[in-house]
Design a protein around this motif. Structure first.
Motif, PDB file in Angstrom:
ATOM      1  N   UNK A  20      44.516 -22.935  -1.553  1.00 53.54           N
ATOM      2  CA  UNK A  20      44.106 -22.271  -0.315  1.00 53.54           C
ATOM      3  C   UNK A  20      45.286 -21.870   0.571  1.00 53.54           C
ATOM      4  N   UNK A  21      45.164 -20.689   1.169  1.00 55.26           N
ATOM      5  CA  UNK A  21      46.118 -20.175   2.167  1.00 55.26           C
ATOM      6  C   UNK A  21      47.500 -19.889   1.578  1.00 55.26           C
ATOM      7  N   UNK A  22      47.604 -19.682   0.310  1.00 52.43           N
ATOM      8  CA  UNK A  22      48.898 -19.301  -0.262  1.00 52.43           C
ATOM      9  C   UNK A  22      49.137 -17.809  -0.040  1.00 52.43           C
ATOM     10  N   UNK A  23      50.417 -17.453  -0.094  1.00 53.79           N
ATOM     11  CA  UNK A  23      50.779 -16.059   0.161  1.00 53.79           C
ATOM     12  C   UNK A  23      51.834 -15.636  -0.865  1.00 53.79           C
ATOM     13  N   UNK A  24      51.482 -14.683  -1.705  1.00 55.45           N
ATOM     14  CA  UNK A  24      52.407 -14.149  -2.704  1.00 55.45           C
ATOM     15  C   UNK A  24      52.787 -12.742  -2.239  1.00 55.45           C
ATOM     16  N   UNK A  25      54.071 -12.545  -1.992  1.00 54.73           N
ATOM     17  CA  UNK A  25      54.528 -11.283  -1.421  1.00 54.73           C
ATOM     18  C   UNK A  25      54.481 -10.134  -2.413  1.00 54.73           C
ATOM     19  N   UNK A  26      54.689  -8.943  -1.886  1.00 55.84           N
ATOM     20  CA  UNK A  26      54.658  -7.739  -2.707  1.00 55.84           C
ATOM     21  C   UNK A  26      55.645  -7.817  -3.845  1.00 55.84           C
ATOM     22  N   UNK A  27      55.211  -7.419  -5.037  1.00 52.74           N
ATOM     23  CA  UNK A  27      56.037  -7.354  -6.245  1.00 52.74           C
ATOM     24  C   UNK A  27      56.608  -8.704  -6.667  1.00 52.74           C
ATOM     25  N   UNK A  28      56.068  -9.781  -6.130  1.00 55.47           N
ATOM     26  CA  UNK A  28      56.466 -11.124  -6.583  1.00 55.47           C
ATOM     27  C   UNK A  28      55.708 -11.461  -7.865  1.00 55.47           C
ATOM     28  N   UNK A  29      56.140 -12.549  -8.529  1.00 61.18           N
ATOM     29  CA  UNK A  29      55.455 -12.963  -9.762  1.00 61.18           C
ATOM     30  C   UNK A  29      55.229 -14.471  -9.758  1.00 61.18           C
ATOM     31  N   UNK A  71      54.341 -20.243   0.052  1.00 58.28           N
ATOM     32  CA  UNK A  71      54.650 -18.818   0.189  1.00 58.28           C
ATOM     33  C   UNK A  71      55.669 -18.430  -0.878  1.00 58.28           C
ATOM     34  N   UNK A  72      55.439 -17.310  -1.546  1.00 58.63           N
ATOM     35  CA  UNK A  72      56.439 -16.733  -2.455  1.00 58.63           C
ATOM     36  C   UNK A  72      56.862 -15.414  -1.816  1.00 58.63           C
ATOM     37  N   UNK A  73      58.118 -15.337  -1.409  1.00 58.88           N
ATOM     38  CA  UNK A  73      58.558 -14.136  -0.707  1.00 58.88           C
ATOM     39  C   UNK A  73      58.565 -12.933  -1.650  1.00 58.88           C
ATOM     40  N   UNK A  74      58.514 -11.726  -1.083  1.00 57.83           N
ATOM     41  CA  UNK A  74      58.427 -10.516  -1.919  1.00 57.83           C
ATOM     42  C   UNK A  74      59.511 -10.488  -2.998  1.00 57.83           C
ATOM     43  N   UNK A  75      59.120 -10.045  -4.185  1.00 59.35           N
ATOM     44  CA  UNK A  75      60.002  -9.835  -5.351  1.00 59.35           C
ATOM     45  C   UNK A  75      60.554 -11.120  -5.953  1.00 59.35           C
ATOM     46  N   UNK A  76      60.156 -12.287  -5.450  1.00 55.89           N
ATOM     47  CA  UNK A  76      60.619 -13.546  -6.045  1.00 55.89           C
ATOM     48  C   UNK A  76      59.709 -13.952  -7.196  1.00 55.89           C
ATOM     49  N   UNK A  77      60.192 -14.900  -8.027  1.00 55.67           N
ATOM     50  CA  UNK A  77      59.435 -15.284  -9.216  1.00 55.67           C
ATOM     51  C   UNK A  77      59.295 -16.795  -9.302  1.00 55.67           C
ATOM     52  N   UNK A  78      58.110 -17.247  -9.646  1.00 58.23           N
ATOM     53  CA  UNK A  78      57.850 -18.660  -9.953  1.00 58.23           C
ATOM     54  C   UNK A  78      57.597 -18.735 -11.455  1.00 58.23           C
ATOM     55  N   UNK A  79      58.415 -19.527 -12.170  1.00 57.22           N
ATOM     56  CA  UNK A  79      58.374 -19.533 -13.631  1.00 57.22           C
ATOM     57  C   UNK A  79      57.149 -20.222 -14.214  1.00 57.22           C
ATOM     58  N   UNK A  80      57.006 -20.079 -15.521  1.00 51.01           N
ATOM     59  CA  UNK A  80      55.857 -20.624 -16.244  1.00 51.01           C
ATOM     60  C   UNK A  80      55.709 -22.131 -15.983  1.00 51.01           C
ATOM     61  N   UNK A  81      54.518 -22.538 -15.627  1.00 51.62           N
ATOM     62  CA  UNK A  81      54.217 -23.954 -15.475  1.00 51.62           C
ATOM     63  C   UNK A  81      54.888 -24.639 -14.309  1.00 51.62           C
ATOM     64  N   UNK A  82      55.617 -23.916 -13.472  1.00 50.94           N
ATOM     65  CA  UNK A  82      56.256 -24.547 -12.306  1.00 50.94           C
ATOM     66  C   UNK A  82      55.189 -24.906 -11.284  1.00 50.94           C
ATOM     67  N   UNK A  83      55.523 -25.910 -10.439  1.00 48.96           N
ATOM     68  CA  UNK A  83      54.624 -26.293  -9.349  1.00 48.96           C
ATOM     69  C   UNK A  83      55.377 -26.132  -8.033  1.00 48.96           C
ATOM     70  N   UNK A  84      54.730 -25.516  -7.071  1.00 49.63           N
ATOM     71  CA  UNK A  84      55.326 -25.306  -5.757  1.00 49.63           C
ATOM     72  C   UNK A  84      54.533 -26.157  -4.775  1.00 49.63           C
ATOM     73  N   UNK A  85      55.215 -27.042  -4.050  1.00 49.78           N
ATOM     74  CA  UNK A  85      54.527 -28.001  -3.173  1.00 49.78           C
ATOM     75  C   UNK A  85      53.863 -27.289  -2.004  1.00 49.78           C
TER      76      UNK A  85
END
Ligand code: COA
Length: 212
Positions: free
Chosen positions: A152-161, A173-187
């Motif tokens: 809930x309430x997450x924000x994935x920026x434009x062109x991010x992955x 939050x994932x800032x625009x154009x940034x990437x979170x890799x396979x299987x990673x967890x973001x607190x």
């Protein structure tokens, strides 16, 4: 024609998915829930539901016209169940809550779940079995991988992955154009300013990470 839907997972999130499918049906989506599948044989009698648990997660419990939807929050479990059920020929439906805003040019894979007040911007791609929980926001041209989970309430920026099987905790939050890799967890509450490698746990603002 009305679609017969079987919800895989009868826990608390399963009951939320049931509610949202009913909201979608009331808004004309044409989906009718036939029951739940769950390996733990849960007792739902306290909840006053008129939808039965049909049995364990076994494709043999499904009728020819049934389509499934995964109501499970762990991306690794979503990946594994989706692979097993797809290999058995099970077909999936897609749930988009009527309060969500989805750009006409956005693409959603089979089994994707978009919960109340979700947003998906123009030309974004949301993979099969990805889960956008309440108020998750996916900007224009962003890519959400297979079975990725946006809390809930997450924000994935434009062109991010957010790659396959990754998980964003609440309000991450994932800032625009940034990437979170396979299987990673973001607190929860973390802010991703630079690429997060596959499989790590990312924490804080700006997010730093550690191997699990
Ligand atoms: C972050 C998370 C994935 C880590 O889970 P885990 O691997 O079981 O690890 P722990 O909870 O033991 O936390 C590991 C470390 O991260 C820290 N941590 C956890 N959440 C944090 C946060 N939001 N910000 C900063 N640090 C955090 C813990 O304090 C711990 O630090 P330590 O090792 O120095 O003691 C999990 O705690 C979590 O929050 N999951 C998502 C929950 C969520 O948003 N659910 C939505 C449901 S709808």
């Amino acid at each position: 024609m009305e679609e017969s839907v079987v919800v895989v997972g009868a826990g608390g999130f399963g009951r939320e998915v049931l509610q949202w499918l009913r909201d979608a049906a009331a808004a004309g989506a044409g989906q009718r829930v036939r029951g739940f599948l769950d390996d733990t044989a849960p007792d739902l009698s306290a909840f006053g539901l008129d939808v039965p648990v049909l049995g364990p997660v076994d494709p043999g419990r499904l009728g020819a016209g049934d389509r499934c939807i995964l109501a499970i929050g762990d991306p690794a479990v979503r990946l594994a169940l989706a692979a097993r059920l797809e290999a058995a020929g099970v077909r999936f439906t897609t749930l988009v809550h009527p309060s969500a805003v989805v750009a006409p040019s956005a693409r959603l894979g089979a089994g994707a779940v978009v919960c109340p007040f979700g947003f998906i911007g123009p030309d974004a791609m949301v993979g099969a079995h990805a889960l956008l929980n309440v108020r998750a926001s996916v900007g224009h041209d962003a890519r959400i991988g297979r079975a990725a989970v946006l809390s809930p309430h997450t924000c994935v920026g434009g062109a991010a992955e957010v790659a396959d099987g990754a998980m964003l905790g609440s309000a991450a939050v994932v800032l625009p154009r940034q990437r979170v890799g396979e299987g990673a967890r973001v607190a929860p509450g973390a802010v991703v300013h630079s690429a997060v490698p596959a499989g790590v746990l990312a924490l804080g603002n700006p997010a730093s990470w550690r191997r699990n």
